[in-house]
Design a protein around this motif. Structure first.
Motif, PDB file in Angstrom:
ATOM      1  N   ILE A  39      -5.309   8.397  -3.524  1.00  0.00           N
ATOM      2  CA  ILE A  39      -6.825   8.779  -2.788  1.00  0.00           C
ATOM      3  C   ILE A  39      -5.850  10.089  -1.870  1.00  0.00           C
ATOM      4  O   ILE A  39      -6.471  11.374  -2.225  1.00  0.00           O
ATOM      5  CB  ILE A  39      -7.622   8.640  -1.943  1.00  0.00           C
ATOM      6  N   LYS A  40      -5.246   9.562  -1.325  1.00  0.00           N
ATOM      7  CA  LYS A  40      -4.458  10.785  -0.470  1.00  0.00           C
ATOM      8  C   LYS A  40      -2.957  12.053  -1.217  1.00  0.00           C
ATOM      9  O   LYS A  40      -3.086  12.653  -0.857  1.00  0.00           O
ATOM     10  CB  LYS A  40      -3.805  10.458   0.761  1.00  0.00           C
ATOM     11  N   VAL A  41      -3.308  11.394  -2.695  1.00  0.00           N
ATOM     12  CA  VAL A  41      -1.985  12.609  -2.682  1.00  0.00           C
ATOM     13  C   VAL A  41      -3.114  13.605  -3.649  1.00  0.00           C
ATOM     14  O   VAL A  41      -3.892  13.043  -4.877  1.00  0.00           O
ATOM     15  CB  VAL A  41      -1.292  11.403  -4.448  1.00  0.00           C
ATOM     16  N   SER A  42      -2.114  14.436  -3.793  1.00  0.00           N
ATOM     17  CA  SER A  42      -2.296  16.032  -4.508  1.00  0.00           C
ATOM     18  C   SER A  42      -2.119  15.772  -6.354  1.00  0.00           C
ATOM     19  O   SER A  42      -1.546  14.579  -6.196  1.00  0.00           O
ATOM     20  CB  SER A  42      -1.767  16.773  -3.763  1.00  0.00           C
ATOM     21  N   ASP A  43      -2.235  16.341  -6.895  1.00  0.00           N
ATOM     22  CA  ASP A  43      -2.533  16.898  -8.276  1.00  0.00           C
ATOM     23  C   ASP A  43      -1.230  16.958  -8.779  1.00  0.00           C
ATOM     24  O   ASP A  43      -0.606  16.889  -9.435  1.00  0.00           O
ATOM     25  CB  ASP A  43      -3.382  17.776  -8.280  1.00  0.00           C
ATOM     26  N   ASP A  44      -0.611  18.167  -7.812  1.00  0.00           N
ATOM     27  CA  ASP A  44       1.074  18.447  -7.572  1.00  0.00           C
ATOM     28  C   ASP A  44       1.329  16.889  -8.148  1.00  0.00           C
ATOM     29  O   ASP A  44       2.856  17.215  -8.903  1.00  0.00           O
ATOM     30  CB  ASP A  44       1.054  19.495  -7.091  1.00  0.00           C
ATOM     31  N   GLN A  45       1.365  16.655  -6.724  1.00  0.00           N
ATOM     32  CA  GLN A  45       2.381  15.253  -6.458  1.00  0.00           C
ATOM     33  C   GLN A  45       1.979  14.095  -8.282  1.00  0.00           C
ATOM     34  O   GLN A  45       3.350  13.810  -8.359  1.00  0.00           O
ATOM     35  CB  GLN A  45       2.096  14.252  -5.222  1.00  0.00           C
ATOM     36  N   LYS A  46       1.131  13.725  -8.156  1.00  0.00           N
ATOM     37  CA  LYS A  46       0.315  13.396  -8.982  1.00  0.00           C
ATOM     38  C   LYS A  46       1.356  13.447 -11.150  1.00  0.00           C
ATOM     39  O   LYS A  46       1.597  12.256 -11.828  1.00  0.00           O
ATOM     40  CB  LYS A  46      -1.018  12.577  -9.731  1.00  0.00           C
ATOM     41  N   GLU A  47       1.219  14.802 -10.737  1.00  0.00           N
ATOM     42  CA  GLU A  47       2.097  15.307 -12.586  1.00  0.00           C
ATOM     43  C   GLU A  47       2.808  14.788 -11.854  1.00  0.00           C
ATOM     44  O   GLU A  47       4.141  14.300 -12.785  1.00  0.00           O
ATOM     45  CB  GLU A  47       1.863  16.907 -12.001  1.00  0.00           C
ATOM     46  N   GLY A  80       0.912  -1.132  -0.035  1.00  0.00           N
ATOM     47  CA  GLY A  80       0.028   0.496   0.066  1.00  0.00           C
ATOM     48  C   GLY A  80       0.968   1.632   0.195  1.00  0.00           C
ATOM     49  O   GLY A  80       0.334   2.101  -0.070  1.00  0.00           O
ATOM     50  N   GLN A  81       1.946   1.111  -0.415  1.00  0.00           N
ATOM     51  CA  GLN A  81       3.062   2.298  -0.060  1.00  0.00           C
ATOM     52  C   GLN A  81       3.738   2.634  -1.447  1.00  0.00           C
ATOM     53  O   GLN A  81       4.438   3.569  -1.659  1.00  0.00           O
ATOM     54  CB  GLN A  81       3.814   2.736   0.875  1.00  0.00           C
ATOM     55  N   SER A  82       3.170   2.593  -2.717  1.00  0.00           N
ATOM     56  CA  SER A  82       3.308   3.003  -4.114  1.00  0.00           C
ATOM     57  C   SER A  82       3.184   4.357  -4.229  1.00  0.00           C
ATOM     58  O   SER A  82       4.766   4.434  -4.950  1.00  0.00           O
ATOM     59  CB  SER A  82       2.058   2.643  -4.896  1.00  0.00           C
ATOM     60  N   PRO A  83       2.788   5.188  -3.493  1.00  0.00           N
ATOM     61  CA  PRO A  83       3.453   6.928  -3.943  1.00  0.00           C
ATOM     62  C   PRO A  83       4.685   7.163  -2.966  1.00  0.00           C
ATOM     63  O   PRO A  83       5.655   7.725  -3.607  1.00  0.00           O
ATOM     64  CB  PRO A  83       1.475   7.400  -2.686  1.00  0.00           C
ATOM     65  N   GLU A  84       4.545   6.496  -1.675  1.00  0.00           N
ATOM     66  CA  GLU A  84       5.828   7.000  -1.014  1.00  0.00           C
ATOM     67  C   GLU A  84       7.033   6.380  -1.536  1.00  0.00           C
ATOM     68  O   GLU A  84       8.516   6.974  -1.442  1.00  0.00           O
ATOM     69  CB  GLU A  84       5.879   5.525   0.468  1.00  0.00           C
ATOM     70  N   VAL A  85       6.739   5.337  -2.089  1.00  0.00           N
ATOM     71  CA  VAL A  85       8.293   4.663  -2.891  1.00  0.00           C
ATOM     72  C   VAL A  85       8.781   5.526  -4.315  1.00  0.00           C
ATOM     73  O   VAL A  85      10.134   6.052  -4.693  1.00  0.00           O
ATOM     74  CB  VAL A  85       7.758   3.292  -4.055  1.00  0.00           C
ATOM     75  N   ILE A  86       7.936   6.171  -4.870  1.00  0.00           N
ATOM     76  CA  ILE A  86       7.499   7.261  -5.551  1.00  0.00           C
ATOM     77  C   ILE A  86       8.293   8.146  -5.605  1.00  0.00           C
ATOM     78  O   ILE A  86       8.879   8.610  -6.393  1.00  0.00           O
ATOM     79  CB  ILE A  86       6.379   6.759  -6.973  1.00  0.00           C
TER      80      ILE A  86
END
Length: 242
Positions: free
Chosen positions: A98-106, A43-49
């Motif tokens: 869900i908890k990741v901001s749009d800027d982070q997603k970019e 469950g920590q894919s965003p943290e990995v990136i």
């Protein structure tokens, strides 16, 4: 002295990634080659990136593109997904975003789009997520998706009769093109192993971190390796891709 360190498929296991970098005593003199599949599983894919983006700024890093990274990129850009992806880790990843901001997603999209399909070093060693099909090598591959979806290179290596000499006409040409090939993609847990496995000139460094195996970092020169705890023990409240 600098090392070339190869990192297997992470699959959202941020805790395991932190463990192996510490256990291998990684320094800024080392070259880190990541074989792809940074996401989908735990469950920590965003943290990995996020961590890899930061690591890229401070360390010498080369990042391969994995099939799961490609699937996530498509979802981040378009919202499109397949049920097959959801069944193999994608659902957990979309929930974690869900908890990741749009800027982070970019920023994550930019990182994903910067990934390489393969890396060939000055010692004629190939680093690629999955494999390649063209008998004349990666520069001649017709279908770029093969670099992160292909499984026949590893399947052929597993089935190869090791008594066949390399100059025999029946010896697979793909195993003669490069000094060594380092891959992930197909976990060695499928053959009952949890350590890097060498067949022909292919080293498989995917030791099953998406499932119940550890994450691995290996010295490409000496073949010494360091591993995390079995990843499912680091995430006792999750199922991963099990």
């Amino acid at each position: 002295m600098s090392r070339t360190l190869v990192i297997g498929d992470i699959h959202g296991a941020f805790k395991a990634l932190q463990q192996i970098l510490k256990r291998a005593a990684v320094t800024r003199n080392d070259l880190l080659i990541f074989l792809g599949d940074y996401v989908d599983g735990w469950g920590q894919s965003p943290e990995v990136i996020d961590f890899l983006i930061q690591l890229k700024q401070e360390y010498q890093c080369i990042f391969m593109r994995g099939n799961h990274d490609d699937l996530l990129t498509d979802w981040l850009k378009t919202g499109n997904h397949t049920e097959q992806w959801f069944m193999h880790g994608g659902r957990v990843t979309t929930q974690s975003y869900i908890k990741v901001s749009d800027d982070q997603k970019e920023q994550h999209i930019d990182f994903m789009e910067s990934l390489q399909n393969y890396h060939l070093d000055e010692d004629n060693r190939l680093f690629v997520h999955a494999g390649f099909t063209n008998l004349n090598g990666v520069q001649n591959e017709y279908f770029s998706k093969m670099f992160y979806w292909e499984r026949t290179l590893w399947e052929t290596a597993l089935a190869l009769d090791e008594t066949i000499p390399k100059n025999d006409p029946s010896y697979p040409k793909r195993f003669t093109l490069y000094k060594e090939v380092f891959i992930g993609h197909t976990p060695v847990t499928r053959i009952g192993e949890t350590v890097p496995i060498n067949k022909a000139n292919v080293w498989n460094v995917d030791t099953g971190a998406a499932f119940k195996g550890p994450l691995t970092i290996m010295d490409a020169n000496t073949k010494e390796y360091w591993q995390s705890d079995p990843v499912h023990l680091l995430y006792p409240n999750e199922n991963g891709r099990n």
